[in-house]
Design a protein around this motif. Structure first.
Motif, short mmCIF file in Angstrom:
data_model
loop_
_atom_site.label_atom_id
_atom_site.label_comp_id
_atom_site.label_asym_id
_atom_site.label_seq_id
_atom_site.Cartn_x
_atom_site.Cartn_y
_atom_site.Cartn_z
N ILE A 6 -7.11 7.07 -36.50
CA ILE A 6 -7.69 8.32 -36.00
C ILE A 6 -7.30 8.53 -34.53
O ILE A 6 -6.95 9.64 -34.12
CB ILE A 6 -9.22 8.31 -36.18
CG1 ILE A 6 -9.57 8.38 -37.66
CG2 ILE A 6 -9.86 9.48 -35.43
CD1 ILE A 6 -11.04 8.20 -37.95
N ALA A 7 -7.34 7.46 -33.73
CA ALA A 7 -6.94 7.56 -32.33
C ALA A 7 -5.49 8.00 -32.22
O ALA A 7 -5.13 8.80 -31.34
CB ALA A 7 -7.14 6.22 -31.63
N ARG A 8 -4.65 7.50 -33.12
CA ARG A 8 -3.23 7.89 -33.12
C ARG A 8 -3.08 9.39 -33.37
O ARG A 8 -2.28 10.07 -32.71
CB ARG A 8 -2.48 7.09 -34.19
CG ARG A 8 -1.00 7.40 -34.31
CD ARG A 8 -0.35 6.55 -35.38
NE ARG A 8 -1.00 6.71 -36.67
CZ ARG A 8 -0.81 5.88 -37.71
NH1 ARG A 8 0.00 4.85 -37.59
NH2 ARG A 8 -1.43 6.10 -38.86
N VAL A 9 -3.86 9.92 -34.30
CA VAL A 9 -3.82 11.35 -34.58
C VAL A 9 -4.33 12.15 -33.38
O VAL A 9 -3.75 13.16 -32.99
CB VAL A 9 -4.64 11.67 -35.84
CG1 VAL A 9 -4.89 13.17 -35.96
CG2 VAL A 9 -3.94 11.16 -37.07
N LEU A 10 -5.42 11.68 -32.78
CA LEU A 10 -5.99 12.40 -31.63
C LEU A 10 -5.01 12.43 -30.46
O LEU A 10 -4.97 13.41 -29.71
CB LEU A 10 -7.30 11.74 -31.20
CG LEU A 10 -8.45 11.83 -32.20
CD1 LEU A 10 -9.68 11.12 -31.64
CD2 LEU A 10 -8.77 13.27 -32.54
N ALA A 11 -4.23 11.37 -30.30
CA ALA A 11 -3.24 11.34 -29.23
C ALA A 11 -2.20 12.44 -29.42
O ALA A 11 -1.67 12.97 -28.44
CB ALA A 11 -2.57 9.97 -29.17
N GLN A 12 -1.91 12.79 -30.66
CA GLN A 12 -0.96 13.87 -30.94
C GLN A 12 -1.52 15.23 -30.54
O GLN A 12 -0.76 16.16 -30.28
CB GLN A 12 -0.66 13.93 -32.45
CG GLN A 12 0.18 12.83 -33.00
CD GLN A 12 0.37 13.03 -34.50
OE1 GLN A 12 -0.20 12.32 -35.30
NE2 GLN A 12 1.15 14.03 -34.87
N ASN A 13 -2.85 15.37 -30.58
CA ASN A 13 -3.53 16.65 -30.32
C ASN A 13 -3.00 17.74 -31.25
O ASN A 13 -2.58 18.82 -30.81
CB ASN A 13 -3.35 17.07 -28.87
CG ASN A 13 -4.29 18.21 -28.49
OD1 ASN A 13 -5.38 18.33 -29.03
ND2 ASN A 13 -3.86 19.04 -27.56
N PRO A 14 -3.06 17.51 -32.58
CA PRO A 14 -2.53 18.51 -33.52
C PRO A 14 -3.50 19.66 -33.72
O PRO A 14 -4.68 19.58 -33.39
CB PRO A 14 -2.39 17.69 -34.82
CG PRO A 14 -3.52 16.70 -34.72
CD PRO A 14 -3.63 16.35 -33.25
N SER A 15 -3.00 20.75 -34.31
CA SER A 15 -3.85 21.89 -34.63
C SER A 15 -4.71 21.59 -35.85
O SER A 15 -5.83 22.09 -35.96
CB SER A 15 -2.99 23.12 -34.92
OG SER A 15 -2.16 23.43 -33.83
N ILE A 16 -4.18 20.81 -36.77
CA ILE A 16 -4.86 20.54 -38.03
C ILE A 16 -4.72 19.05 -38.35
O ILE A 16 -3.67 18.44 -38.10
CB ILE A 16 -4.27 21.40 -39.17
CG1 ILE A 16 -4.95 21.07 -40.50
CG2 ILE A 16 -2.78 21.26 -39.28
CD1 ILE A 16 -4.54 22.00 -41.61
N ILE A 17 -5.78 18.48 -38.88
CA ILE A 17 -5.78 17.07 -39.29
C ILE A 17 -5.99 17.00 -40.79
O ILE A 17 -6.94 17.59 -41.32
CB ILE A 17 -6.87 16.28 -38.55
CG1 ILE A 17 -6.58 16.25 -37.04
CG2 ILE A 17 -6.96 14.85 -39.09
CD1 ILE A 17 -7.68 15.62 -36.21
#
Length: 225
Positions: free
Chosen positions: A149-160
């Motif tokens: 989840i931290a890896r995804v948050l680091a990307q700062n995407p529009s959609i998860i």
């Protein structure tokens, strides 16, 4: 945010479509679960929304972009706009927790110092900053999922897009992960969660049920966020 119109997907010309005339609209900031039996088309739908695959028929608009016009740049849009959370975490065993979180930023060409700063902030957000130098094998299942989840948050995407994010976890860790995902959603992120767990579905704004490649029903949650 997401608009699918009459979307169908078949993998070979003479086989039955895996998705059949799917119409779907998801607003920015929604948290939506997708449920259905195995083979109902959940993974195919997620792959199309996540720009891993393209519809055979119909149209898909992401943030008002007709994705059929950017097929040659799917990898670019996927890296910029979409974050994935998988059931089995998809962490690299030979990389530390911090290095795993930093990886998407490497692909974006973010300078090293900034990568470290952002990744440490995201690890702190999910309660894992003290584990930054550990390797995935040294973490519990819940900690590995929080790293993902931290890896995804680091990307700062529009959609998860989360594919069975609690499927490999016990109930206690599953509840922790859903708590983090709900917090992320409350901060304005759009989330789609594929799940077999009714408790997970109840945590979302609404649930889309798939059956034989079609949307069979949509149910709104009565649980307050």
């Amino acid at each position: 945010m997401i608009r699918l119109k009459n979307v169908s997907k078949r993998f070979t010309k003479n086989t039955e479509a895996t998705l059949k005339n799917v119409d779907l609209y998801i607003k920015e900031g929604e948290m939506v679960s997708i449920m259905g039996p195995s083979g109902s088309g959940k993974s195919t739908l997620l792959n199309i929304i996540g720009l891993i695959d393209a519809p055979t028929e119909g149209s898909y608009h992401l943030e008002n972009i007709d994705t059929s016009t950017v097929k040659s740049k799917y990898h670019k849009y996927r890296n910029q706009k979409v974050g994935f959370i998988f059931q089995h975490f998809s962490l690299l065993d030979d990389y530390t927790v911090l290095e795993n979180v930093m990886l998407p930023l490497v692909y974006r060409g973010i300078p090293h110092k900034k990568r470290v700063q952002v990744s440490e902030e995201m690890l702190e957000k999910v309660g894992l900053k003290a584990h930054a130098k550990k390797y995935p094998s040294q973490l519990s299942g819940g900690e590995q999922q929080r790293t993902a989840i931290a890896r995804v948050l680091a990307q700062n995407p529009s959609i998860i897009l989360a594919d069975e994010p609690t499927g490999a976890l016990d109930q206690k860790n599953g509840e922790k992960i859903m708590g983090i995902l709900k917090e992320i959603n409350n901060q304005g992120k759009t989330l789609l969660v594929v799940t077999h767990d009714q408790n997970v579905a109840n945590s979302c704004d609404r649930t889309i049920h798939l059956l034989d490649g079609k949307i069979s029903s949509t149910c709104f949650s009565t649980t307050l966020k």
